[in-house]
Design a protein around this motif. Structure first.
Motif, PDB file in Angstrom:
ATOM      1  N   ARG A 136      45.722  22.073 -39.457  1.00  0.00           N
ATOM      2  CA  ARG A 136      45.425  23.311 -38.742  1.00  0.00           C
ATOM      3  C   ARG A 136      45.474  23.056 -37.237  1.00  0.00           C
ATOM      4  O   ARG A 136      45.681  21.928 -36.787  1.00  0.00           O
ATOM      5  CB  ARG A 136      44.039  23.848 -39.127  1.00  0.00           C
ATOM      6  CG  ARG A 136      42.901  22.918 -38.752  1.00  0.00           C
ATOM      7  CD  ARG A 136      41.570  23.572 -38.931  1.00  0.00           C
ATOM      8  NE  ARG A 136      40.474  22.638 -38.707  1.00  0.00           N
ATOM      9  CZ  ARG A 136      39.198  22.992 -38.740  1.00  0.00           C
ATOM     10  NH1 ARG A 136      38.860  24.246 -38.969  1.00  0.00           N
ATOM     11  NH2 ARG A 136      38.249  22.092 -38.542  1.00  0.00           N
ATOM     12  N   GLY A 138      39.545  28.727 -35.542  1.00  0.00           N
ATOM     13  CA  GLY A 138      40.158  29.804 -36.316  1.00  0.00           C
ATOM     14  C   GLY A 138      41.323  30.461 -35.598  1.00  0.00           C
ATOM     15  O   GLY A 138      41.327  30.597 -34.375  1.00  0.00           O
ATOM     16  N   GLU A 139      42.321  30.868 -36.375  1.00  0.00           N
ATOM     17  CA  GLU A 139      43.426  31.641 -35.824  1.00  0.00           C
ATOM     18  C   GLU A 139      42.961  33.081 -35.621  1.00  0.00           C
ATOM     19  O   GLU A 139      42.232  33.628 -36.447  1.00  0.00           O
ATOM     20  CB  GLU A 139      44.609  31.618 -36.781  1.00  0.00           C
ATOM     21  CG  GLU A 139      45.173  30.219 -37.014  1.00  0.00           C
ATOM     22  CD  GLU A 139      46.318  30.222 -38.001  1.00  0.00           C
ATOM     23  OE1 GLU A 139      46.734  31.327 -38.411  1.00  0.00           O
ATOM     24  OE2 GLU A 139      46.779  29.134 -38.370  1.00  0.00           O
ATOM     25  N   GLN A 164      38.527  29.728 -42.713  1.00  0.00           N
ATOM     26  CA  GLN A 164      39.831  30.389 -42.579  1.00  0.00           C
ATOM     27  C   GLN A 164      40.962  29.421 -42.903  1.00  0.00           C
ATOM     28  O   GLN A 164      41.906  29.761 -43.637  1.00  0.00           O
ATOM     29  CB  GLN A 164      39.985  30.926 -41.158  1.00  0.00           C
ATOM     30  CG  GLN A 164      41.252  31.703 -40.912  1.00  0.00           C
ATOM     31  CD  GLN A 164      41.423  32.076 -39.450  1.00  0.00           C
ATOM     32  OE1 GLN A 164      41.734  31.226 -38.623  1.00  0.00           O
ATOM     33  NE2 GLN A 164      41.191  33.337 -39.128  1.00  0.00           N
ATOM     34  N   ALA A 165      40.873  28.182 -42.366  1.00  0.00           N
ATOM     35  CA  ALA A 165      41.920  27.194 -42.616  1.00  0.00           C
ATOM     36  C   ALA A 165      41.933  26.769 -44.082  1.00  0.00           C
ATOM     37  O   ALA A 165      42.999  26.547 -44.673  1.00  0.00           O
ATOM     38  CB  ALA A 165      41.703  25.976 -41.718  1.00  0.00           C
ATOM     39  N   GLU A 180      41.069  28.634 -46.684  1.00  0.00           N
ATOM     40  CA  GLU A 180      41.660  29.705 -47.486  1.00  0.00           C
ATOM     41  C   GLU A 180      43.173  29.786 -47.281  1.00  0.00           C
ATOM     42  O   GLU A 180      43.912  30.117 -48.220  1.00  0.00           O
ATOM     43  CB  GLU A 180      40.987  31.037 -47.145  1.00  0.00           C
ATOM     44  CG  GLU A 180      39.534  31.087 -47.625  1.00  0.00           C
ATOM     45  CD  GLU A 180      38.856  32.406 -47.330  1.00  0.00           C
ATOM     46  OE1 GLU A 180      39.393  33.183 -46.507  1.00  0.00           O
ATOM     47  OE2 GLU A 180      37.770  32.661 -47.900  1.00  0.00           O
ATOM     48  N   ARG A 181      43.632  29.471 -46.074  1.00  0.00           N
ATOM     49  CA  ARG A 181      45.079  29.440 -45.842  1.00  0.00           C
ATOM     50  C   ARG A 181      45.708  28.312 -46.662  1.00  0.00           C
ATOM     51  O   ARG A 181      46.746  28.510 -47.315  1.00  0.00           O
ATOM     52  CB  ARG A 181      45.374  29.236 -44.361  1.00  0.00           C
ATOM     53  CG  ARG A 181      46.862  29.097 -44.044  1.00  0.00           C
ATOM     54  CD  ARG A 181      47.115  28.785 -42.579  1.00  0.00           C
ATOM     55  NE  ARG A 181      46.395  27.602 -42.136  1.00  0.00           N
ATOM     56  CZ  ARG A 181      46.780  26.355 -42.401  1.00  0.00           C
ATOM     57  NH1 ARG A 181      47.874  26.129 -43.112  1.00  0.00           N
ATOM     58  NH2 ARG A 181      46.086  25.337 -41.956  1.00  0.00           N
ATOM     59  N   ALA A 182      45.071  27.134 -46.653  1.00  0.00           N
ATOM     60  CA  ALA A 182      45.606  26.003 -47.416  1.00  0.00           C
ATOM     61  C   ALA A 182      45.577  26.275 -48.921  1.00  0.00           C
ATOM     62  O   ALA A 182      46.438  25.801 -49.667  1.00  0.00           O
ATOM     63  CB  ALA A 182      44.813  24.739 -47.104  1.00  0.00           C
ATOM     64  N   HIS A 211      46.103  29.077 -50.393  1.00  0.00           N
ATOM     65  CA  HIS A 211      46.786  30.354 -50.630  1.00  0.00           C
ATOM     66  C   HIS A 211      47.208  30.476 -52.092  1.00  0.00           C
ATOM     67  O   HIS A 211      47.828  29.575 -52.660  1.00  0.00           O
ATOM     68  CB  HIS A 211      48.012  30.469 -49.727  1.00  0.00           C
ATOM     69  CG  HIS A 211      48.807  31.717 -49.939  1.00  0.00           C
ATOM     70  ND1 HIS A 211      48.348  32.962 -49.566  1.00  0.00           N
ATOM     71  CD2 HIS A 211      50.027  31.911 -50.515  1.00  0.00           C
ATOM     72  CE1 HIS A 211      49.257  33.871 -49.890  1.00  0.00           C
ATOM     73  NE2 HIS A 211      50.281  33.264 -50.465  1.00  0.00           N
ATOM     74  N   ARG A 222      49.367  20.892 -50.927  1.00  0.00           N
ATOM     75  CA  ARG A 222      48.786  21.911 -50.042  1.00  0.00           C
ATOM     76  C   ARG A 222      48.834  21.422 -48.589  1.00  0.00           C
ATOM     77  O   ARG A 222      48.748  20.222 -48.319  1.00  0.00           O
ATOM     78  CB  ARG A 222      47.336  22.187 -50.436  1.00  0.00           C
ATOM     79  CG  ARG A 222      47.194  22.743 -51.857  1.00  0.00           C
ATOM     80  CD  ARG A 222      47.390  24.228 -51.857  1.00  0.00           C
ATOM     81  NE  ARG A 222      47.703  24.762 -53.184  1.00  0.00           N
ATOM     82  CZ  ARG A 222      47.913  26.049 -53.423  1.00  0.00           C
ATOM     83  NH1 ARG A 222      47.850  26.922 -52.416  1.00  0.00           N
ATOM     84  NH2 ARG A 222      48.197  26.477 -54.617  1.00  0.00           N
ATOM     85  N   ASP A 223      48.939  22.356 -47.654  1.00  0.00           N
ATOM     86  CA  ASP A 223      49.017  22.020 -46.220  1.00  0.00           C
ATOM     87  C   ASP A 223      47.618  22.058 -45.614  1.00  0.00           C
ATOM     88  O   ASP A 223      47.028  23.134 -45.447  1.00  0.00           O
ATOM     89  CB  ASP A 223      49.938  23.014 -45.504  1.00  0.00           C
ATOM     90  CG  ASP A 223      50.088  22.699 -44.022  1.00  0.00           C
ATOM     91  OD1 ASP A 223      49.617  21.628 -43.585  1.00  0.00           O
ATOM     92  OD2 ASP A 223      50.664  23.535 -43.307  1.00  0.00           O
ATOM     93  N   TRP A 224      47.100  20.887 -45.269  1.00  0.00           N
ATOM     94  CA  TRP A 224      45.728  20.779 -44.752  1.00  0.00           C
ATOM     95  C   TRP A 224      45.686  20.608 -43.238  1.00  0.00           C
ATOM     96  O   TRP A 224      44.638  20.271 -42.686  1.00  0.00           O
ATOM     97  CB  TRP A 224      45.007  19.615 -45.436  1.00  0.00           C
ATOM     98  CG  TRP A 224      44.973  19.755 -46.930  1.00  0.00           C
ATOM     99  CD1 TRP A 224      45.733  19.072 -47.833  1.00  0.00           C
ATOM    100  CD2 TRP A 224      44.175  20.665 -47.696  1.00  0.00           C
ATOM    101  NE1 TRP A 224      45.447  19.496 -49.110  1.00  0.00           N
ATOM    102  CE2 TRP A 224      44.502  20.471 -49.061  1.00  0.00           C
ATOM    103  CE3 TRP A 224      43.220  21.628 -47.360  1.00  0.00           C
ATOM    104  CZ2 TRP A 224      43.905  21.199 -50.082  1.00  0.00           C
ATOM    105  CZ3 TRP A 224      42.626  22.351 -48.376  1.00  0.00           C
ATOM    106  CH2 TRP A 224      42.963  22.142 -49.721  1.00  0.00           C
TER     107      TRP A 224
END
Length: 304
Positions: free
Chosen positions: A266, A148-149, A202-203, A205-207, A209, A262-264
């Motif tokens: 991380r 996670g970031e 987290q990753a 949910e970012r992907a 967005h 989508r950007d997968w």
């Protein structure tokens, strides 16, 4: 010198347990001896390190400021002892890893580390990102390997290596075989995903967005294998690290899905307390992980 290593051990154990009796047990001391050591340290310097709240001893602000320095001194003393006993070949480090890293990457690195440095010992704790972060912040772990970031003024967060997330489903799922999925497909699917607080969540949910608040979450599960079994059972589609899915893809028990819009991708990270002493063992561990990240030795076989 007006303090001893035993003073530091008792101070740190009490700071961790917030209880003298428990601190004494962890150090194989009597409660009276531990209490006397703590009292002696405070009296020698005319200071107070803890606020006494009932049976709990909570570090006051001054005690909190001293804690990382005490941790560093004790770590250096242990390293020095290791040098004396093993002529520099022994290391002992406490590593925390998130579930994907701990289950699929960390153990081979541990094996390689102990092969290169005979007599070394690595203690591995596997939990989610928020738990590992808290343990590193509290000096319970020397280093964390997380998915996670995060931003934390107490921690150094160092990029390690990239990782790809994969969408997947059961072979008989209605979406199986589609060349690509649209955002509309993602919104109407039922999802089996990791729990809040995990790096994978987290990753994800970012992907996702812009879509994440509206997706249909059927199950939230803490363990990777449980998510894979639930998806195999046809309960929904999932999203996990590709590392964790290679064997299932090879067998055909799960099939990959693709949403290239989508950007997968991380990042995995190292996290260390900014005031943590970087022992030789810790530096060697970091170097070995960097080798793995650069692909200089394999941590999983082609069928995994």
């Amino acid at each position: 010198m007006h303090y001893t290593l035993r003073h530091l051990e008792v101070f740190l154990a009490t700071a961790f347990h917030e209880n003298v009796s428990m601190a004494a047990d962890s150090l194989a001391m009597s409660q009276s001896a531990a209490s006397a050591s703590l009292k002696d340290l405070e009296q020698r310097f005319g200071i107070q390190l803890f606020d006494r709240v009932g049976k709990r001893l909570q570090l006051n602000d001054f005690g909190k400021s001293l804690r990382p320095h005490a941790e560093a001194l004790l770590s250096q003393a242990k390293e020095f002892e290791g040098l004396l006993l093993q002529r520099g070949q022994s290391s002992q480090i406490k590593v925390g890893a998130t579930l994907t890293i701990g289950n699929y990457l960390a153990v081979p690195i541990m094996a390689e580390f102990m092969s290169r440095y005979p007599g070394s010992r690595v203690e591995l704790t596997v939990e989610n990102t928020s738990s590992i972060t808290e343990k590193v912040r509290n000096f319970e772990l020397d280093i964390g390997l997380v998915e996670g970031e995060l931003q934390d003024t107490n921690l150094d967060v160092i990029p390690w290596r990239n990782d790809d997330l994969s969408l997947f489903c059961a072979p008989d799922h209605p979406l199986a075989g589609r060349p690509t999925l649209t955002d509309d497909d993602l919104l109407h699917a039922e999802w089996i995903i990791r729990e809040a607080g995990s790096g994978t969540r987290q990753a994800f949910e970012r992907a996702m967005h812009g879509l994440a608040p509206r997706i249909q979450v059927r199950l939230e599960l803490q363990h990777t294998e449980a998510i894979k079994r639930a998806v195999e059972a046809g309960l929904g589609i999932g999203c996990l690290s590709t590392i964790t899915l290679q064997e299932a893809f090879r067998r055909g028990s799960l099939l990959p899905l693709y949403a290239p819009q989508r950007d997968w991708v991380r990042q995995f990270y190292f996290i260390l307390h900014k005031q943590k002493y970087r022992s030789a063992g810790l530096r060697n561990w970091l170097a070995l992980c960097q080798e793995e990240g650069a692909g200089q030795f394999s941590t999983y076989g082609p069928d995994e």
